[in-house]
Motif scaffolding. Structure first.
Motif, mmCIF file in Angstrom:
data_model
loop_
_atom_site.group_PDB
_atom_site.id
_atom_site.type_symbol
_atom_site.label_atom_id
_atom_site.label_comp_id
_atom_site.label_asym_id
_atom_site.label_seq_id
_atom_site.Cartn_x
_atom_site.Cartn_y
_atom_site.Cartn_z
ATOM 1 N N TRP A 130 0.833 -1.210 0.000
ATOM 2 C CA TRP A 130 0.000 0.000 0.000
ATOM 3 C C TRP A 130 0.862 1.252 0.000
ATOM 4 N N ILE A 131 1.988 1.216 0.698
ATOM 5 C CA ILE A 131 2.902 2.373 0.664
ATOM 6 C C ILE A 131 3.457 2.567 -0.748
ATOM 7 N N GLY A 132 3.890 1.465 -1.379
ATOM 8 C CA GLY A 132 4.404 1.556 -2.736
ATOM 9 C C GLY A 132 3.366 2.054 -3.713
ATOM 10 N N LEU A 133 2.135 1.566 -3.569
ATOM 11 C CA LEU A 133 1.058 2.032 -4.446
ATOM 12 C C LEU A 133 0.781 3.510 -4.217
ATOM 13 N N GLY A 134 0.848 3.940 -2.958
ATOM 14 C CA GLY A 134 0.596 5.354 -2.651
ATOM 15 C C GLY A 134 1.629 6.278 -3.270
ATOM 16 N N ILE A 135 2.909 5.937 -3.158
ATOM 17 C CA ILE A 135 3.933 6.819 -3.723
ATOM 18 C C ILE A 135 3.898 6.774 -5.251
ATOM 19 N N ALA A 136 3.503 5.630 -5.825
ATOM 20 C CA ALA A 136 3.378 5.558 -7.291
ATOM 21 C C ALA A 136 2.250 6.460 -7.779
ATOM 22 N N VAL A 137 1.131 6.449 -7.072
ATOM 23 C CA VAL A 137 0.002 7.311 -7.453
ATOM 24 C C VAL A 137 0.373 8.784 -7.288
ATOM 25 N N ILE A 138 1.069 9.109 -6.199
ATOM 26 C CA ILE A 138 1.490 10.499 -5.981
ATOM 27 C C ILE A 138 2.438 10.949 -7.090
ATOM 28 N N ALA A 139 3.408 10.100 -7.429
ATOM 29 C CA ALA A 139 4.350 10.447 -8.499
ATOM 30 C C ALA A 139 3.627 10.631 -9.824
ATOM 31 N N PHE A 140 2.657 9.771 -10.109
ATOM 32 C CA PHE A 140 1.901 9.889 -11.362
ATOM 33 C C PHE A 140 1.125 11.203 -11.410
ATOM 34 N N LEU A 141 0.451 11.547 -10.319
ATOM 35 C CA LEU A 141 -0.344 12.771 -10.296
ATOM 36 C C LEU A 141 0.538 14.013 -10.403
ATOM 37 N N VAL A 142 1.683 13.985 -9.711
ATOM 38 C CA VAL A 142 2.594 15.134 -9.778
ATOM 39 C C VAL A 142 3.141 15.302 -11.191
ATOM 40 N N CYS A 143 3.617 14.219 -11.775
ATOM 41 C CA CYS A 143 4.184 14.291 -13.123
ATOM 42 C C CYS A 143 3.128 14.705 -14.144
ATOM 43 N N ARG A 144 1.953 14.145 -14.027
ATOM 44 C CA ARG A 144 0.886 14.493 -14.970
ATOM 45 C C ARG A 144 0.483 15.954 -14.817
ATOM 46 N N GLY A 145 0.413 16.421 -13.564
ATOM 47 C CA GLY A 145 0.071 17.818 -13.344
ATOM 48 C C GLY A 145 1.106 18.768 -13.916
ATOM 49 N N VAL A 146 2.372 18.410 -13.768
ATOM 50 C CA VAL A 146 3.449 19.254 -14.314
ATOM 51 C C VAL A 146 3.378 19.290 -15.833
ATOM 52 N N VAL A 147 3.200 18.131 -16.442
ATOM 53 C CA VAL A 147 3.190 18.048 -17.905
ATOM 54 C C VAL A 147 2.005 18.810 -18.496
ATOM 55 N N LYS A 148 0.860 18.762 -17.839
ATOM 56 C CA LYS A 148 -0.333 19.422 -18.361
ATOM 57 C C LYS A 148 -0.345 20.923 -18.084
ATOM 58 N N SER A 149 0.593 21.417 -17.300
ATOM 59 C CA SER A 149 0.610 22.831 -16.931
ATOM 60 C C SER A 149 1.473 23.635 -17.900
ATOM 61 N N ARG A 150 1.588 24.909 -17.604
ATOM 62 C CA ARG A 150 2.435 25.782 -18.420
ATOM 63 C C ARG A 150 3.903 25.359 -18.341
ATOM 64 N N VAL A 151 4.302 24.860 -17.184
ATOM 65 C CA VAL A 151 5.672 24.379 -17.029
ATOM 66 C C VAL A 151 5.939 23.209 -17.975
ATOM 67 N N GLY A 152 4.955 22.333 -18.134
ATOM 68 C CA GLY A 152 5.117 21.208 -19.040
ATOM 69 C C GLY A 152 5.334 21.643 -20.467
ATOM 70 N N ARG A 153 4.610 22.662 -20.899
ATOM 71 C CA ARG A 153 4.826 23.178 -22.253
ATOM 72 C C ARG A 153 6.227 23.776 -22.389
ATOM 73 N N SER A 154 6.727 24.384 -21.322
ATOM 74 C CA SER A 154 8.095 24.907 -21.348
ATOM 75 C C SER A 154 9.107 23.770 -21.456
ATOM 76 N N LEU A 155 8.847 22.664 -20.767
ATOM 77 C CA LEU A 155 9.752 21.514 -20.839
ATOM 78 C C LEU A 155 9.830 20.973 -22.262
ATOM 79 N N ILE A 156 8.682 20.831 -22.896
ATOM 80 C CA ILE A 156 8.661 20.312 -24.260
ATOM 81 C C ILE A 156 9.365 21.275 -25.210
ATOM 82 N N ALA A 157 9.189 22.579 -24.983
ATOM 83 C CA ALA A 157 9.865 23.574 -25.824
ATOM 84 C C ALA A 157 11.382 23.469 -25.668
ATOM 85 N N ILE A 158 11.852 23.242 -24.441
ATOM 86 C CA ILE A 158 13.292 23.089 -24.209
ATOM 87 C C ILE A 158 13.804 21.833 -24.888
ATOM 88 N N ARG A 159 13.036 20.766 -24.813
ATOM 89 C CA ARG A 159 13.459 19.515 -25.436
ATOM 90 C C ARG A 159 13.558 19.655 -26.951
#
Length: 331
Positions: free
Chosen positions: A190-219
């Protein structure tokens, strides 16, 4: 034209018909594994969840920013040692070490990101590779053995399960396993599942935000991104730190699960060599597809590592093989 529209409509309807089913299956598996699966299967699932979290954190850096990092094993190790030191030396509650490890790894990641401002590609990969190889030796440094335990590492770095622990069950299901003995694998699941879900939500939130568009532009083109007003130094530093912090979370779980941490731990040495290969396969733009791949690929890698270990390969041989394959993929 009409046939094309009908075909497109069919695929759209099929997607929305299958997606709820996938969610139901995922929830059913998440409930079945810790309550009914065997201990070896639960252990493999915990390993897969830890690798999955590290893979998603590295995908944020490599897949979306284009910064090659082979030294994420060091950030994994930072999480492991922050938990080990805090619990073993200072008797901190293990759960509190997760945010502490994130902060420490974030700070180290920001510092490591400084070379990324001037070098890139294989040269940056070699710098981060040095970080991953130096970290285990740094933990053995005689001047800090009072803190890290040197080559012996640290023990008593997890939860202290005993007969006085309460036994939890829901409708007869042992949701967290046997909390009074050594059978608490479902608890770690359950701890492993919790940190995996948190990491997924954080990464998805970053990618879908303005910061995510900046990351893709840099790449895609750093010069064009700078002309459009993207702060390259700040963006790279933040994403490197965030990726490092998320990668430290499974390191905390690794220490809590084994109740110890050593500088020659299997994950600390092997993770950096294999995650680069994982993320090359995860170099895709759909986070839904990334999540599915991140579940399947780490599971196969854990199985491969176990098979090679049974065949007589030593840890150093497996590590070197992973590094050779990774360098070949990068080049």
């Amino acid at each position: 034209m009409g046939e094309a529209v009908d075909s497109g409509l069919f695929y759209v309807l099929a997607f929305y018909a299958i997606w709820p089913t996938e969610q139901v299956v995922a929830v059913a598996l998440a409930l079945w594994i810790p309550t009914s699966a065997s201990d070896p299967l639960i252990g493999y699932c915990i390993d897969a969840l830890m690798l999955m979290t590290a893979a998603m954190s590295l995908n944020l850096l490599l897949g979306y920013t284009g910064q090659i990092s082979i030294g994420h094993s060091a950030f994994f190790g930072i999480g492991a040692y922050v938990t080990g030191v805090c619990v073993s030396r200072w008797h901190v509650t293990p759960f509190l070490t997760f945010p502490l490890a994130f902060v420490v790894a974030f700070a180290v990641g920001v510092v490591v990101s400084l070379p990324a401002l001037r070098i890139k590609g294989v040269y940056l990969a070699l710098v981060t590779l040095a970080l991953g190889l130096v970290f285990p030796q740094l933990m053995k440094w005689p001047k800090i053995t009072w803190l890290t335990g040197g080559t012996k590492g640290l023990d008593k770095a997890g939860f202290n399960f005993g007969r006085r622990n309460r036994h939890y069950s829901i409708f007869g299901w042992k949701t967290f396993g046997d909390m009074r003995a050594n059978g608490a694998l479902p608890f770690y699941f359950w701890i492993g599942l919790g940190i995996a879900v948190i990491a997924f939500l954080v990464c998805r939130g970053v990618v879908k935000s303005r910061v995510g568009r900046s990351l893709i532009a840099i790449r895609d083109n750093e010069t064009a991104a700078a002309v459009m007003g993207v702060n390259l130094a700040r963006t790279k530093a933040v994403v490197f730190g965030l990726s490092a912090g998320l990668c430290a979370l499974p390191g905390c779980l690794a220490t809590i699960r084994t109740n110890s941490v050593t500088p020659d731990g299997g994950y600390i040495l092997v993770l950096g060599g294999i995650l680069a290969g994982i993320i090359v396969l995860l170099f895709i733009r759909s986070w839904r597809s990334t999540l599915i791949a991140a579940i399947a690929i780490p599971t196969s890698i854990v199985s491969t590592y176990t098979l090679m270990n049974l065949m007589g390969f030593t840890l150093n041989q497996i590590t070197m093989l992973g590094l050779v394959l990774m360098v070949g993929i990068v080049i």
